[in-house]
Design a protein around this motif. Structure first.
Motif, PDB file in Angstrom:
ATOM      1  N   LYS A  89      -4.620   7.972   3.033  1.00  0.00           N
ATOM      2  CA  LYS A  89      -4.424   6.782   2.206  1.00  0.00           C
ATOM      3  C   LYS A  89      -5.675   5.937   2.054  1.00  0.00           C
ATOM      4  O   LYS A  89      -5.914   5.337   1.007  1.00  0.00           O
ATOM      5  N   CYS A  90      -6.475   5.860   3.115  1.00  0.00           N
ATOM      6  CA  CYS A  90      -7.665   5.005   3.071  1.00  0.00           C
ATOM      7  C   CYS A  90      -8.947   5.824   3.006  1.00  0.00           C
ATOM      8  O   CYS A  90     -10.032   5.309   3.332  1.00  0.00           O
ATOM      9  N   GLY A  91      -8.850   7.082   2.605  1.00  0.00           N
ATOM     10  CA  GLY A  91     -10.036   7.918   2.521  1.00  0.00           C
ATOM     11  C   GLY A  91     -10.381   8.556   3.857  1.00  0.00           C
ATOM     12  O   GLY A  91      -9.686   8.369   4.857  1.00  0.00           O
ATOM     13  N   ALA A  92     -11.465   9.317   3.880  1.00  0.00           N
ATOM     14  CA  ALA A  92     -11.834  10.095   5.060  1.00  0.00           C
ATOM     15  C   ALA A  92     -12.863   9.402   5.947  1.00  0.00           C
ATOM     16  O   ALA A  92     -13.340   9.997   6.911  1.00  0.00           O
ATOM     17  N   SER A 191      12.873  12.018  11.717  1.00  0.00           N
ATOM     18  CA  SER A 191      12.433  11.544  10.404  1.00  0.00           C
ATOM     19  C   SER A 191      11.001  11.961  10.091  1.00  0.00           C
ATOM     20  O   SER A 191      10.526  11.773   8.970  1.00  0.00           O
ATOM     21  N   ASN A 192      10.311  12.516  11.097  1.00  0.00           N
ATOM     22  CA  ASN A 192       8.905  12.891  10.920  1.00  0.00           C
ATOM     23  C   ASN A 192       8.651  14.366  11.198  1.00  0.00           C
ATOM     24  O   ASN A 192       7.542  14.749  11.590  1.00  0.00           O
ATOM     25  N   LYS A 193       9.674  15.184  11.004  1.00  0.00           N
ATOM     26  CA  LYS A 193       9.486  16.628  11.182  1.00  0.00           C
ATOM     27  C   LYS A 193       8.381  17.127  10.260  1.00  0.00           C
ATOM     28  O   LYS A 193       8.277  16.731   9.096  1.00  0.00           O
ATOM     29  N   LEU A 203       2.572   5.739  13.138  1.00  0.00           N
ATOM     30  CA  LEU A 203       3.808   5.073  12.743  1.00  0.00           C
ATOM     31  C   LEU A 203       4.418   4.316  13.912  1.00  0.00           C
ATOM     32  O   LEU A 203       4.855   3.167  13.776  1.00  0.00           O
ATOM     33  N   MET A 204       4.435   4.949  15.073  1.00  0.00           N
ATOM     34  CA  MET A 204       5.038   4.323  16.250  1.00  0.00           C
ATOM     35  C   MET A 204       4.309   3.047  16.650  1.00  0.00           C
ATOM     36  O   MET A 204       4.924   2.114  17.164  1.00  0.00           O
ATOM     37  N   ALA A 231      13.351   1.632   6.694  1.00  0.00           N
ATOM     38  CA  ALA A 231      12.996   1.640   5.273  1.00  0.00           C
ATOM     39  C   ALA A 231      11.897   0.631   4.978  1.00  0.00           C
ATOM     40  O   ALA A 231      11.012   0.874   4.142  1.00  0.00           O
ATOM     41  N   HIS A 232      11.938  -0.511   5.671  1.00  0.00           N
ATOM     42  CA  HIS A 232      10.971  -1.573   5.401  1.00  0.00           C
ATOM     43  C   HIS A 232       9.603  -1.273   5.995  1.00  0.00           C
ATOM     44  O   HIS A 232       8.569  -1.578   5.394  1.00  0.00           O
ATOM     45  N   TYR A 233       9.584  -0.664   7.193  1.00  0.00           N
ATOM     46  CA  TYR A 233       8.322  -0.541   7.911  1.00  0.00           C
ATOM     47  C   TYR A 233       7.740   0.865   8.003  1.00  0.00           C
ATOM     48  O   TYR A 233       6.564   1.013   8.323  1.00  0.00           O
ATOM     49  N   SER A 234       8.529   1.898   7.740  1.00  0.00           N
ATOM     50  CA  SER A 234       8.023   3.262   7.906  1.00  0.00           C
ATOM     51  C   SER A 234       6.870   3.577   6.957  1.00  0.00           C
ATOM     52  O   SER A 234       6.031   4.420   7.243  1.00  0.00           O
ATOM     53  N   HIS A 235       6.813   2.912   5.819  1.00  0.00           N
ATOM     54  CA  HIS A 235       5.758   3.180   4.852  1.00  0.00           C
ATOM     55  C   HIS A 235       4.825   1.979   4.667  1.00  0.00           C
ATOM     56  O   HIS A 235       4.067   1.926   3.706  1.00  0.00           O
TER      57      HIS A 235
END
Length: 306
Positions: A89-92, A191-193, A203-204, A231-235
């Protein structure tokens, strides 16, 4: 106290928060209480040998058999991942942060594109050496994270949940109850398989911080469901806005209990130092420290320093 919409997964008060995932097994050598007969010196030696072995192996596959520039190698690793189509998301770009100090040993932190953080795990006489030390441990974990065993699968989930039940002395029924810490941990894993453990750790960290910040209680009082929280915080990325809101919460606590920020900051700094020297992932303790420093800078500008 500010009640920003934030929380760890819903749990009943008697349960501890879900455990965070473990990274490379060799990290355990530096953990307090692991291997009763192992001295700190021996644990650090094992850690250094493991890190050097992975770095040398990576060098042979990318640069030949010469001496590897580990800072460049770490950057190349993440650029290769991006070139293969891995979404970053923020580049490499790999980021480095040196801790201000007039004298050695110097300390440096490195943040990977996904957000995972590592630090120099050796006593470094120069700032350049501190950067290399941080890059080494980050490269080791980056490479190790590519191994199939670090992918979250059904088998991995069962093993992780079983380990959590043993560590937290929970019952088997708890793992199927989403209102408990272990049940929430299972739900998060399921949810993260397909993701790696570093991705899951990122994420954690958000949920660990939200739990630490005390927002869980506010979420429970508003009867927010697990699905709503996820739903609010996972992304949602951990950004300056979230940090600022958490800092405001701690400023509110300081107004109620004088000295609470400084006390919590001391604990966070000890935790960060211990984890860094053991070669562990640092995002959670480092974010805690940074949030507390931000809060302290608002109420005592002359006393806060990074």
């Amino acid at each position: 106290m500010a009640t920003h919409v934030s929380s760890q997964l819903p749990q009943t008060p008697r349960h501890k928060p879900p455990p965070g995932p473990r990274l490379a097994p060799v990290m355990a050598a530096g953990r307090p209480g692991v291997g009763n007969n192992m001295t700190d010196t021996r644990a650090k030696t094992i850690l250094k040998e493991a890190v050097d072995a992975v770095v040398d192996s990576f060098a042979k596959h990318t640069h030949g058999y010469g001496r590897v520039n580990v800072v460049e190698a770490l950057q190349e690793f993440w650029e290769m991942k991006q070139a293969r189509g891995i979404e970053l998301k923020c580049g490499a770009l790999v980021g480095y942060e040196s801790v201000p100090s007039a004298l050695p040993p110097y300390i440096c932190y490195v943040t990977l594109p996904g957000g995972s953080c590592f630090g120099s795990f050796q006593n470094c006489p120069t700032k350049a050496e501190a950067r290399r030390s941080a890059a080494k441990i980050a490269l080791m974990n980056s490479v190790f994270n590519e191994h199939p065993s670090r992918k979250i699968t059904d088998e991995f989930i069962e093993k992780a949940v079983a380990d959590a039940l043993q560590s937290f002395q929970g019952s088997a029924e708890e793992s199927d109850n989403p209102s408990t810490g272990i049940g929430a941990f299972r739900f998060m894993l399921e949810s993260n398989k397909g993701h790696t453990m570093l991705e899951f750790q990122e994420l954690m960290t958000v949920f660990q911080l939200l739990h630490w910040n005390g927002s869980l209680k506010a979420m429970r009082e508003r009867n927010c469901s697990r699905q709503e929280v996820l739903a609010h915080y996972s992304h949602r990325a951990l950004d300056d806005d979230m940090r600022s809101q958490m800092a405001l919460d701690w400023i509110s606590r300081e107004q109620e209990i004088l000295g609470v920020i400084q006390a919590e900051l001391s604990k966070a700094e000890d935790e960060l130092s211990t984890a860094r020297l053991a070669g562990r992932e640092l995002r959670f303790p480092k974010e805690k420290r940074d949030i507390l420093l931000l809060a302290l800078s608002q109420i005592a500008p002359n006393e806060s320093c990074a």
